[in-house]
Scaffold this active site. Structure first.
Site, short mmCIF file in Angstrom:
data_model
loop_
_atom_site.label_atom_id
_atom_site.label_comp_id
_atom_site.label_asym_id
_atom_site.label_seq_id
_atom_site.Cartn_x
_atom_site.Cartn_y
_atom_site.Cartn_z
N ASP A 13 0.81 -1.23 0.00
CA ASP A 13 0.00 0.00 0.00
C ASP A 13 0.84 1.27 0.00
OD1 ASP A 13 -2.19 -1.71 0.14
OD2 ASP A 13 -2.23 -1.65 2.32
N LYS A 16 1.80 2.04 -5.16
CA LYS A 16 2.32 1.45 -6.41
C LYS A 16 1.38 1.72 -7.59
CE LYS A 16 2.33 -2.52 -4.30
NZ LYS A 16 2.09 -2.07 -2.92
N ALA A 39 -4.01 -7.85 -3.53
CA ALA A 39 -3.57 -6.48 -3.83
C ALA A 39 -4.78 -5.56 -4.04
CB ALA A 39 -2.72 -6.49 -5.10
N GLY A 40 -4.57 -4.31 -3.72
CA GLY A 40 -5.58 -3.28 -4.03
C GLY A 40 -4.80 -2.05 -4.44
N HIS A 41 -4.82 -1.75 -5.72
CA HIS A 41 -4.01 -0.65 -6.25
C HIS A 41 -4.94 0.47 -6.70
CE1 HIS A 41 -0.40 -3.55 -7.12
NE2 HIS A 41 -0.76 -3.51 -5.86
N GLN A 226 2.09 -6.02 -3.16
CA GLN A 226 2.57 -6.10 -1.78
C GLN A 226 3.88 -5.30 -1.60
OE1 GLN A 226 1.54 -9.55 -3.22
NE2 GLN A 226 -0.42 -8.64 -2.73
N THR A 241 2.94 -12.60 2.92
CA THR A 241 2.06 -13.20 1.92
C THR A 241 2.77 -14.45 1.37
OG1 THR A 241 0.63 -12.75 0.03
CG2 THR A 241 2.88 -11.83 -0.07
N THR A 302 -8.34 -3.42 -0.14
CA THR A 302 -8.96 -4.70 -0.46
C THR A 302 -9.97 -5.11 0.60
OG1 THR A 302 -7.01 -5.41 -1.68
CG2 THR A 302 -8.44 -7.17 -0.89
N LYS A 333 2.95 10.19 -0.50
CA LYS A 333 2.16 10.65 0.66
C LYS A 333 2.92 11.64 1.55
CE LYS A 333 -1.55 8.01 1.42
NZ LYS A 333 -2.49 6.94 1.84
N LEU A 334 3.84 12.41 0.94
CA LEU A 334 4.55 13.44 1.70
C LEU A 334 3.55 14.45 2.26
CD1 LEU A 334 7.48 13.86 -0.82
CD2 LEU A 334 7.80 13.42 1.63
N ASP A 335 2.46 14.68 1.53
CA ASP A 335 1.45 15.65 1.95
C ASP A 335 0.80 15.27 3.28
OD1 ASP A 335 0.54 13.54 0.05
OD2 ASP A 335 -1.45 14.22 0.68
N SER A 415 5.61 12.26 -4.44
CA SER A 415 4.16 12.30 -4.65
C SER A 415 3.51 13.09 -3.51
CB SER A 415 3.65 10.86 -4.68
OG SER A 415 2.25 10.83 -4.71
N VAL A 416 2.63 14.01 -3.89
CA VAL A 416 2.04 14.92 -2.89
C VAL A 416 0.52 14.88 -2.87
CG1 VAL A 416 4.02 16.49 -2.79
CG2 VAL A 416 2.26 16.85 -4.54
P1 GDP Z 1 -0.77 0.28 -3.53
O1 GDP Z 1 -1.36 -0.99 -3.04
O2 GDP Z 1 0.70 0.37 -3.30
O3 GDP Z 1 -1.13 0.57 -4.96
O4 GDP Z 1 -1.42 1.43 -2.65
P2 GDP Z 1 -2.97 1.58 -2.27
O5 GDP Z 1 -3.71 2.04 -3.45
O6 GDP Z 1 -3.47 0.37 -1.57
O7 GDP Z 1 -2.89 2.68 -1.14
C1 GDP Z 1 -2.33 3.93 -1.39
C2 GDP Z 1 -3.39 5.00 -1.08
O8 GDP Z 1 -2.78 6.25 -1.02
C3 GDP Z 1 -4.46 5.11 -2.17
O9 GDP Z 1 -5.66 5.52 -1.59
C4 GDP Z 1 -3.89 6.21 -3.08
O10 GDP Z 1 -4.92 6.91 -3.79
C5 GDP Z 1 -3.26 7.11 -2.05
N1 GDP Z 1 -2.08 7.88 -2.50
C6 GDP Z 1 -1.08 7.51 -3.34
N2 GDP Z 1 -0.12 8.46 -3.39
C7 GDP Z 1 -0.54 9.45 -2.56
C8 GDP Z 1 0.02 10.70 -2.14
O11 GDP Z 1 1.12 11.10 -2.53
N3 GDP Z 1 -0.71 11.44 -1.25
C9 GDP Z 1 -1.91 11.03 -0.76
N4 GDP Z 1 -2.55 11.80 0.09
N5 GDP Z 1 -2.47 9.87 -1.14
C10 GDP Z 1 -1.79 9.08 -2.00
P1 IMO Z 2 -0.86 -4.23 -2.23
O1 IMO Z 2 -0.41 -4.77 -3.55
C1 IMO Z 2 -0.99 -4.60 2.10
C2 IMO Z 2 -1.08 -8.66 3.75
C3 IMO Z 2 -2.36 -9.07 4.46
C4 IMO Z 2 -1.81 -10.03 5.49
C5 IMO Z 2 -0.68 -10.73 4.73
C6 IMO Z 2 -1.06 -12.09 4.14
O2 IMO Z 2 -2.16 -3.52 -2.30
O3 IMO Z 2 0.22 -3.44 -1.59
P2 IMO Z 2 -2.56 -12.78 2.07
O4 IMO Z 2 -4.03 -12.56 1.82
O5 IMO Z 2 -1.67 -12.20 1.03
O6 IMO Z 2 -2.22 -14.21 2.36
O7 IMO Z 2 -2.29 -11.98 3.45
O8 IMO Z 2 -0.32 -9.85 3.68
N1 IMO Z 2 -1.27 -8.15 2.37
C7 IMO Z 2 -1.21 -6.88 2.03
N2 IMO Z 2 -1.03 -5.76 2.78
N3 IMO Z 2 -1.06 -4.48 0.76
C8 IMO Z 2 -1.20 -5.58 0.00
O9 IMO Z 2 -1.15 -5.54 -1.34
C9 IMO Z 2 -1.31 -6.85 0.62
N4 IMO Z 2 -1.47 -8.11 0.16
C10 IMO Z 2 -1.43 -8.91 1.24
O10 IMO Z 2 -3.00 -7.97 5.05
O11 IMO Z 2 -1.23 -9.31 6.54
MG MG Z 3 -2.89 -1.67 -1.80
#
Ligand code: GDP
Ligand code: IMO
Ligand code: MG
Length: 434
Positions: A13, A16, A39-41, A226, A241, A302, A333-335, A415-416
């Site tokens: 998270d 990415k 994953a949740g992107h 991850q 994971t 996710t 997320k410097l902001d 990223s801000v």
């Molecule tokens: P990922 O799994 O690495 O793709 O990250 P996630 O999408 O799960 O979580 C990142 C969260 O931070 C999302 O809600 C993005 O929209 C948000 N995000 C990404 N970059 C920035 C940033 O520079 N500032 C802020 N405030 N939010 C951000």
């Molecule tokens: P992205 O790609 C954050 C964590 C789960 C749990 C551990 C094992 O969005 O960064 P799993 O279901 O993979 O067997 O769970 O890994 N986890 C994540 N945490 N971001 C993710 O993906 C993750 N994918 C798995 O919360 O602690």
């Molecule tokens: Mg994520």
């Protein structure tokens, strides 16, 4: 022509999805190579938010190709749901834009049941806190050679045979170990043949396709899921994971040779978060942690779970730099840190009075770790409107410099904000001038 990989440096998270979407402007092809719909992107483009679990985060560029590699564990229903959601948002995805490896393993209904059974059987302090998507049991089946692959959908009798073979063991476990109803072979067969009908045109040999694109001089972007501390080998085992999340995984997970990777970018949140259980030395349970959680909207993309928050841990980012041979960092997320007068960055740990510069392999020892911090000046100014590096407050530049010094990796992107355009690109990884 270049190939760039994006990987998470912390516990996932890091942002990415946002950075992949941004860099896709310069790429022709994007590839997921490990993980699955755990994953949740998230991407935010022109105020519209998209969250992708399986489909690569470059899919919004209509004339480019997104690939799901063999290293991904694929829940066909999730892929179909994501395609349906995109269609409802006027993005009708065809096989010209998205292809899935015939060698990717499929998540089956019994994988999710087995995962739930196993987590329930654990005492509270032993639970992993998985996403419940069946990721672990699917990778287990792959390794013990009982898995069913996406390409198997194309041969009904082969699929049926694989399923019957797998169920011999799975039903024994479901019923005997967890007291659950045994899985019904006929129902699963019908369900998966329904998927076959919808997904058949999207199935291909991704490794061959990538090689072709590479020979044509196309720019290729690899999208990690991850983060390094969730890596099955190098992370905080067993609170990890079930796949390798470091850059090396892309070679086996996409079928692409290691010497063809030009640049690896580590995505690093300006502080640290973690969802699920397991050690987190710099975790904060005070109002500063609350500030990060609330201002950063730190809820899992996710599962919706609240993310645990804490100070930036430069030790683990440095670990990731070594594990993935990072060429550059994208600091996100410097902001969110605006408004904190003083910041801490972890530069090492103390364990039983001795200094150490990496996490112990025995997870039980992590409880005794004391983080050693260096202090950095905070900044009051909001950053979300800043578009040039020169306009960043001096304290932000100092913070970035400290991260660079501690990790030995230069910042390529700052990223801000969550939006695509709330990003400062200091160096384009797709440009050849190194
Ligand atoms: P990922 O799994 O690495 O793709 O990250 P996630 O999408 O799960 O979580 C990142 C969260 O931070 C999302 O809600 C993005 O929209 C948000 N995000 C990404 N970059 C920035 C940033 O520079 N500032 C802020 N405030 N939010 C951000
Ligand atoms: P992205 O790609 C954050 C964590 C789960 C749990 C551990 C094992 O969005 O960064 P799993 O279901 O993979 O067997 O769970 O890994 N986890 C994540 N945490 N971001 C993710 O993906 C993750 N994918 C798995 O919360 O602690
Ligand atoms: Mg994520």
């Amino acid at each position: 022509m270049s190939t760039v990989a994006v990987v998470g440096t912390q516990w996932g998270d890091e942002g990415k999805g946002k950075i992949v979407d941004l860099l896709m402007k310069y790429a022709d092809v994007v590839v997921r190579f490990q993980g699955g719909n755990n994953a949740g992107h998230t991407l935010v483009v022109n105020g519209e938010k998209f969250v992708f679990h399986l489909i690569p985060s470059g899919i919004l560029y209509r004339d480019k190709l997104s690939l799901i590699g063999n290293g991904v564990v694929m829940d066909p229903q999730v892929l179909i749901d994501e395609l349906t959601t995109l269609k409802s948002r006027n993005l009708d995805i065809t096989p010209a834009q998205l292809l899935v490896s015939d060698k990717a393993h499929m998540i089956m209904p019994y994988h999710k049941l087995l995962e739930a059974g196993r987590e329930q059987a654990k005492s509270s302090e032993k639970k992993i806190g998985t996403t419940g998507r069946g990721i672990g049991p699917c990778y287990e089946d792959k390794m013990c050679r009982s898995g069913i692959r996406v390409g198997d959908l194309l041969d009904t009798s082969f699929f049926k045979d694989r399923l019957n073979e797998a169920l011999k063991e799975k039903n024994f476990l479901l019923k005997g170990l967890y007291g659950m109803e045994p899985a019904d072979a006929g129902a699963i067969y019908e369900q998966y043949m329904g998927y076959a009908e919808k997904l058949a045109p999207f199935i291909t040999n991704v490794s061959v396709m990538l090689d072709e694109k590479h020979r044509q001089g196309k720019n290729i972007l690899f999208e990690g899921a991850q983060g390094a501390q969730l890596d099955i080998d190098h992370g905080t085992y067993p609170f990890v994971t079930s796949s390798n999340t470091t850059a090396g995984a892309l070679t086996s997970g996409a079928g692409f040779g290691p010497r063809r990777i030009d640049c690896v970018i580590g995505i690093c949140k300006a502080y640290t978060t973690r969802v699920g259980c397991g050690p987190f030395p710099t975790e904060l349970s005070d109002e500063t942690g609350e500030h990060m959680q609330v201002k950063g909207h730190e809820f899992g993309s996710t599962t919706g779970r609240k993310r645990r928050c804490g100070w930036l841990d430069a030790v683990i980012v440095q670990d990731s730099a070594r594990l993935s041979s990072l060429d550059g960092l994208a600091v996100t997320k410097l902001d969110v840190l605006s408004g904190l007068s003083e910041l801490n960055i972890c530069v090492g740990y103390e364990l039983d009075g001795k200094r150490r510069n990496y996490l112990p392999a025995i997870i039980a020892h992590c409880d005794r770790l004391k983080p050693v911090y260096t202090k950095a000046k905070g900044w009051g100014q909001e950053l979300t409107g800043i578009t040039a590096f020169e306009s960043l407050p001096a304290e932000v530049k100092d913070y970035l410099k400290t991260i660079e010094d501690l990790t030995g990796v230069p910042t390529m992107i700052a990223s801000v904000g969550p939006q695509r355009d709330q990003t400062i690109l200091l160096k384009n990884p797709f440009s050849s001038d190194k």
